[in-house]
Design an enzyme around this catalytic site. Structure first.
Site, PDB file in Angstrom:
ATOM      1  N   ALA A 178      -8.220  -0.465   0.394  1.00  0.00           N
ATOM      2  CA  ALA A 178      -8.916  -1.703   0.060  1.00  0.00           C
ATOM      3  C   ALA A 178      -8.009  -2.592  -0.783  1.00  0.00           C
ATOM      4  CB  ALA A 178     -10.210  -1.394  -0.695  1.00  0.00           C
ATOM      5  N   GLU A 180       7.169   7.035   3.468  1.00  0.00           N
ATOM      6  CA  GLU A 180       5.831   6.863   2.912  1.00  0.00           C
ATOM      7  C   GLU A 180       4.835   7.450   3.904  1.00  0.00           C
ATOM      8  OE1 GLU A 180       5.023   2.857   1.793  1.00  0.00           O
ATOM      9  OE2 GLU A 180       6.403   2.904   0.104  1.00  0.00           O
ATOM     10  N   ASP A 234       8.134   8.561  -7.356  1.00  0.00           N
ATOM     11  CA  ASP A 234       8.440   7.149  -7.100  1.00  0.00           C
ATOM     12  C   ASP A 234       7.545   6.213  -7.909  1.00  0.00           C
ATOM     13  OD1 ASP A 234       9.826   5.071  -5.780  1.00  0.00           O
ATOM     14  OD2 ASP A 234       8.189   4.837  -4.365  1.00  0.00           O
ATOM     15  N   LEU A 250      -7.078  -5.379  -3.543  1.00  0.00           N
ATOM     16  CA  LEU A 250      -7.611  -5.851  -4.813  1.00  0.00           C
ATOM     17  C   LEU A 250      -7.844  -7.361  -4.736  1.00  0.00           C
ATOM     18  CD1 LEU A 250      -5.307  -3.810  -7.228  1.00  0.00           C
ATOM     19  CD2 LEU A 250      -7.679  -3.316  -6.592  1.00  0.00           C
ATOM     20  N   GLU A 303       0.830  -1.503 -12.725  1.00  0.00           N
ATOM     21  CA  GLU A 303       0.241  -2.824 -12.940  1.00  0.00           C
ATOM     22  C   GLU A 303      -1.072  -2.725 -13.700  1.00  0.00           C
ATOM     23  OE1 GLU A 303      -0.094  -5.200  -9.422  1.00  0.00           O
ATOM     24  OE2 GLU A 303       2.036  -4.997  -8.901  1.00  0.00           O
TER      25      GLU A 303
END
Length: 505
Positions: free
Chosen positions: A312, A228, A380, A314, A385
């Site tokens: 940031a 990553e 990936d 959520l 969501e």
């Protein structure tokens, strides 16, 4: 007899001394003839400041390593201004400033309590500061809210933040510069990431640097074993914003002091135990995770400075629950098996009959995500969501993009399979994609301009030039795919979902 011998010895010594002096003079004359002194006056050693030729990793940098010859500074400034003007022109285009009716209360994720209710529970908004934290003194006025809270209150049914959101620069600056009072390892996921907390109680997700900018993903690695990348998270935020989606949480780059801003402030004892010094004296740590959390894959500073991305957070799940959805075009995550969609050309027909893809905008929302992933070469995307509060009629959150921008020399056509099989796309998305092919708004140019505003751009470009060129190439592929769909379907409305019927451009 003894007196004569003593005088004779004195004479020999005097002769030897004279010979030695003569030889020293000859040597001095020879040296001066070979290395003549300068004719001009000596320069003061402190009269002119010397440029810093030490790079971020502590190595010396020569003038040829600086990337451009002396005297091009003014030209580069002018070029930078011209590129930034392209970005400003893009964001001023009518396609990015479409009129939208006022949103009703149910279209906002969170709402501030009414004045009367807030006064009754004022103690919840006022508190003494804990150690390292600022005192809380918030009220119903947004002027008193920290940037992270204004970000949460600005999340709507259709996007995470508004176009030209005035709070966005303040939020990015907070994450890039605010003091870090706590750093703990984030649970879940397969690779190392930390949860950073700021004095105003804001939080951000930190992903450390794993690869150099020009380094491509190893061709022998499967997509589910890839690193990553911190710069991929930064670039994904900027790309998503340029596409007009605004569905990636704001991300900014930052240079972290491994000791002062992680080890010294962490309360995570398991994390603290993984710190060590490398053989060359760099500070390192590796944490605990499923992949690449070992001394062999440690994250190391130079010697303590470490690049990373800060995203940031959520709203907490207790305030705004999210639902996780399995991506219909999820890969098999197997070295030998293919997913059903890879073996069934008509796979989309079944998806279109399955809730929630059988109604509303969910299918074109997923196509938007597909376009983002193809541009950044992200394989990936196994889940996505949404906020439960909005039900099925809402946008998809485009977060977790760390495995994007791994390769620029090769495109992955299978990422575009949802678009190829379904032949469906939003009209607003299609028009923006076409806009980004014009020289005035070329995608690589506006992306370069947008990324130049990130703090890490002062050390090195967030994306290497080959990645920017790949964006233009992949954009052309997307538009060619849409054109093929239009040729297959005589009724263009079968392909293009018109979400902006009032726009006549």
């Amino acid at each position: 007899m003894r007196v004569c011998r003593y005088r004779r010895l004195q004479g020999v010594c005097a002769l030897l001394l004279c010979v030695s002096v003569v030889l020293h003079l000859l040597v001095a004359l020879l040296v001066l003839s070979l290395y003549p002194p300068p004719c001009g006056p000596l320069q003061s050693s402190v009269s002119q400041p010397q440029p810093n030729l030490t790079s971020a990793d502590g190595t010396r940098t020569t003038s040829t390593d600086m990337g451009h010859p002396v005297g091009r500074g003014k030209q580069e400034v002018l070029e930078g201004v011209a590129v930034l003007s392209k970005l400003e022109a893009l964001f001023s285009h009518p396609l990015y400033n479409l009129h939208a009716p006022p949103s009703p209360d149910e279209d906002w994720l969170l709402r501030v309590r009414s004045k009367e209710t807030a006064e009754q529970s004022a103690e919840q908004w006022l508190s003494d500061s804990k150690e390292g934290f600022d005192p809380i003194d918030w009220n119903t006025s947004t002027d008193t809210h920290p940037p992270w809270l204004r970000f949460h209150l600005g999340i709507s049914r259709w996007q995470l933040y508004q176009h030209r959101d005035p709070n966005l620069p303040a939020l990015l600056e907070q994450m890039a510069t605010s003091r870090i009072v706590s750093a703990v390892q984030k649970t879940g996921g397969t690779q190392l990431k930390l949860l950073m907390t700021f004095p105003n109680y804001g939080q951000a997700l930190f992903k450390p640097m794993k690869q150099e900018r020009l380094e491509e993903t190893n061709v022998n690695l499967y997509y589910f074993s890839d690193f990553e990348r911190h710069n991929a998270e930064i670039a994904a935020f900027h790309l998503d914003r340029i596409l007009g989606f605004r569905r990636v949480p704001p991300v900014v780059g930052r240079l972290i002091d491994l000791i002062k801003e992680i080890k010294d402030v962490t309360t995570d004892h398991k994390l603290a135990r993984t710190f060590f010094n490398s053989p060359v004296g760099n500070s390192c740590f590796y944490g605990q995770c499923s992949y690449y959390c070992s001394t062999e894959h440690a994250v190391c500073g130079r010697p303590r400075a470490l690049e990373g991305s800060l995203a940031a957070m959520l709203p907490d799940l207790s305030l705004a629950p999210r639902r996780s959805w399995k991506n219909p075009w999820r890969r098999s995550y197997s070295r030998s098996k293919l997913a059903l969609w890879e073996k069934t050309p008509t796979y989309c027909n079944a998806v279109k009959k399955t809730p929630p893809y059988d109604r509303g905008t969910r299918l074109v929302d997923l196509i938007d995500m597909t376009i983002l992933d193809f541009l950044q070469s992200n394989m990936d995307r196994h889940h996505y969501e949404t906020f439960e509060f909005f039900g099925n009629n809402t946008f998809l959150i485009h977060f977790d993009n760390g495995r994007a921008f791994g390769r620029y020399s090769k495109d992955e056509p299978s990422i575009l399979t949802p678009l190829v099989q379904c032949c469906r796309i939003r009209r607003s998305t299609l028009l923006r994609l076409r806009l980004l092919t014009l020289p005035k708004y070329r995608l690589s140019d506006v992306m370069r301009a947008s990324l130049s505003q990130d703090p890490l751009a002062a050390l090195a470009p967030v994306l290497a030039e080959p990645h920017l060129s790949a964006l233009d190439r992949r954009l052309a592929t997307i538009l060619q795919t849409v054109q093929s769909c239009l040729l297959q379907h005589p009724q263009h409305s079968d392909v293009i979902y018109d979400d902006i019927p009032d726009y006549k451009g």
